[in-house]
Design an enzyme around this catalytic site. Structure first.
Site, PDB file in Angstrom:
ATOM      1  N   GLY A 125     118.405 -28.802  27.323  1.00  0.00           N
ATOM      2  CA  GLY A 125     118.073 -27.445  27.747  1.00  0.00           C
ATOM      3  C   GLY A 125     118.065 -26.536  26.543  1.00  0.00           C
ATOM      4  O   GLY A 125     117.806 -26.969  25.424  1.00  0.00           O
TER       5      GLY A 125
ATOM      6  N   GLY B  98     122.805 -38.165  29.125  1.00  0.00           N
ATOM      7  CA  GLY B  98     123.478 -37.078  29.819  1.00  0.00           C
ATOM      8  C   GLY B  98     122.643 -36.536  30.954  1.00  0.00           C
ATOM      9  O   GLY B  98     121.938 -37.279  31.638  1.00  0.00           O
TER      10      GLY B  98
ATOM     11  N   LYS C 102     121.174 -25.490  14.534  1.00  0.00           N
ATOM     12  CA  LYS C 102     121.710 -26.005  15.790  1.00  0.00           C
ATOM     13  C   LYS C 102     122.643 -24.959  16.384  1.00  0.00           C
ATOM     14  O   LYS C 102     123.564 -24.481  15.704  1.00  0.00           O
ATOM     15  CB  LYS C 102     122.480 -27.312  15.571  1.00  0.00           C
ATOM     16  CG  LYS C 102     121.650 -28.445  15.017  1.00  0.00           C
ATOM     17  CD  LYS C 102     122.446 -29.736  14.953  1.00  0.00           C
ATOM     18  CE  LYS C 102     123.617 -29.671  13.975  1.00  0.00           C
ATOM     19  NZ  LYS C 102     123.222 -29.539  12.579  1.00  0.00           N
TER      20      LYS C 102
ATOM     21  N   VAL D 116     118.194 -16.266  15.802  1.00  0.00           N
ATOM     22  CA  VAL D 116     117.702 -16.639  14.474  1.00  0.00           C
ATOM     23  C   VAL D 116     117.834 -15.488  13.493  1.00  0.00           C
ATOM     24  O   VAL D 116     118.323 -15.654  12.364  1.00  0.00           O
ATOM     25  CB  VAL D 116     116.242 -17.120  14.554  1.00  0.00           C
ATOM     26  CG1 VAL D 116     115.669 -17.364  13.149  1.00  0.00           C
ATOM     27  CG2 VAL D 116     116.142 -18.394  15.386  1.00  0.00           C
TER      28      VAL D 116
ATOM     29  N   CYS E 131     115.162 -23.913  22.675  1.00  0.00           N
ATOM     30  CA  CYS E 131     114.238 -24.549  21.736  1.00  0.00           C
ATOM     31  C   CYS E 131     113.483 -25.732  22.324  1.00  0.00           C
ATOM     32  O   CYS E 131     112.256 -25.694  22.446  1.00  0.00           O
ATOM     33  CB  CYS E 131     114.995 -24.994  20.486  1.00  0.00           C
ATOM     34  SG  CYS E 131     115.675 -23.630  19.522  1.00  0.00           S
TER      35      CYS E 131
ATOM     36  N   ASN F 149     111.588 -30.756  16.573  1.00  0.00           N
ATOM     37  CA  ASN F 149     112.194 -30.586  17.891  1.00  0.00           C
ATOM     38  C   ASN F 149     111.640 -31.571  18.904  1.00  0.00           C
ATOM     39  O   ASN F 149     112.368 -32.055  19.781  1.00  0.00           O
ATOM     40  CB  ASN F 149     111.999 -29.153  18.387  1.00  0.00           C
ATOM     41  CG  ASN F 149     113.001 -28.192  17.776  1.00  0.00           C
ATOM     42  OD1 ASN F 149     113.920 -28.604  17.073  1.00  0.00           O
ATOM     43  ND2 ASN F 149     112.826 -26.908  18.021  1.00  0.00           N
TER      44      ASN F 149
END
Length: 442
Positions: A261, A257, A153, A7, A264, A212
């Protein structure tokens, strides 16, 4: 910019790109040395060009000197890590330490900006740490605390920052100075559409976790439906298209899927559940999201066992993809790690390939028994009993199927990301196992 992780480095580089003079500070001298030498400690498409261009122009600098960092700018971003504690809560020691360091050194007004992902109430701790440090020095200086959560992202972070869909700013009521400065900072990024959302600090902190949690919920929801689709003979990919065309639902984060993971979603879902527990509330939906995700990380193992049996001694599998998602080398909470550990525990060996994450995988899984790293996707296939696809890198989407059949002992593919059309692959003589790609009962 206190902290030059994912970040902090992206934020600092992109702010410098707009003409700001940014000083990125980190306590890790190796990381700073890498950056000063023109290297990038993380993999993020396009970031190296932005960093190198602005470093060459003198707008982006790096240091381990906290005195220099506090003295450098009026705006003090805190972008340090908030790793999960054993109980799932966010560890705020680095955030509070950064705030205290600012209070110990500031000589004029500072705008202290929480950029790290932090639980509701963290701004109060930051404010208290700065105020305590000032009181110990016996000085009275004005400062403001702002919450400015990131919505980047991995794999698309530079574009997300340069063209944000929203910028959330949490400020104390009546702090017009802080609002003015934050608007001025982000104005170059919002020239076409003003998407700056000003709200109270606690709402801003909560917004990050809520976003999130919603995205993680969509993923686990589709993964749950994929398991049902297999039993009912439905194709989850067709279902995804059908529901995603509804504008109230949309298409994002609806792909079934092997589970989510990264740095975040797992951490933030746990932290939000813990925050709720601390005030006597149970987040039942998020509890289910988390448990569904942990179960989904075993979905390919279940399929392998159903096909080859519980004892995999002597079996060798090719694995395409190690990072938790394409566009990054991030191995944190990656589904591949769970799959490798569980298959090896059953006696199997793995030949893995990832176009970006090989070095990071070696660091994340040092000395992992039964795991070897292949030099290419094709090399991983040689002599394997089956192929396991774990990460949806673009280079895996159109492989040489004839070469695949020739390299594998038997043409068996476990497609954990639904990259291939089942009917097409099966017509080529390949045994195909996808996620939720049910075949209607005869």
């Amino acid at each position: 910019m206190v902290g030059t992780g994912y970040v902090g480095l992206v934020t600092g580089a992109c702010l410098a790109e707009m003409g700001n003079h940014v000083l990125c500070m980190d306590v890790d001298p190796r990381k700073i040395a890498t950056l000063e030498a023109g290297g990038i400690p993380i993999h993020e498409p396009g970031l190296d060009e932005v960093v190198q261009r602005n470093a060459a122009a003198g707008r982006l600098e790096f240091t381990t000197d906290i005195d220099r960092a506090v003295g450098h700018g009026t705006l003090q971003f805190i972008a340090v890590g908030t790793p999960p504690d054993e109980d799932g809560s966010a560890d705020l020691q680095y955030v509070v330490a950064a705030a205290r360091a600012i209070g110990e050194r500031m000589t004029d007004y500072k705008l202290v900006i929480d950029k790290s992902t932090v639980p509701v109430g963290t701004a109060d701790k930051v404010r208290a740490a700065v105020a305590e440090a000032l009181a110990e020095r016996g000085v009275a200086l004005e400062f403001s605390v702002v919450s400015n959560p990131e919505f980047l992202k991995e794999g698309a972070a530079v574009g997300d920052f340069m063209r944000p869909d929203r910028v959330v700013v949490g400020v104390d009521a009546g702090d017009e100075r802080a609002v003015f400065m934050m608007k001025a900072l982000y104005a170059p990024f919002l020239r076409n559409h003003d998407r700056l959302l000003v709200m109270d600090i606690r709402s801003a902190e909560f917004t990050k976790y809520a976003a999130n949690a919603m995205l993680a919920t969509r993923i686990s929801f589709m993964n749950e439906l994929s398991r049902l689709a297999e039993k009912l003979g439905a194709d989850i990919e067709q279902v995804r298209i059908g529901i995603g065309s509804d504008p109230r639902i949309g298409t994002h984060f609806l792909y079934a899927g092997t589970g989510y993971g990264g740095s975040c979603f797992p951490k933030d879902v746990k932290a939000l559940i813990k925050s709720a527990a601390d005030v006597g509330q149970t987040l039942e939906v998020l509890g289910a999201v988390e448990s569904a995700n942990e179960r989904q990380k075993r979905v390919l193992e279940d399929k392998v066992v159903a096909r080859f049996g519980a004892d995999l001694s002597g079996r060798r599998f090719a694995m395409w993809g190690l990072a938790f998602k394409p566009g990054t080398d991030d191995m944190r909470e990656a589904p591949s790690r769970v799959l490798i550990e569980r298959l090896v525990a059953r006696g199997a060996t793995i030949a893995a390939y990832d176009p970006v994450a090989m070095d990071e995988a070696r660091r994340a899984m040092p000395g992992q028994p039964g795991l070897a790293y292949a030099g290419s996707a094709a090399q991983a296939l040689q002599g394997a009993d089956a192929l396991l696809i774990v990460t949806e890198w673009k280079e895996f989407r159109s492989p040489d199927f004839d070469g695949m059949k020739a390299a594998l002992k038997a043409p068996v593919v476990f497609d954990g990301r639904n990259l291939f059309d089942p009917a097409f692959v099966r017509r080529l003589g390949i045994e195909y196992h996808g996620i939720g790609r049910g075949t209607a009962p005869a």
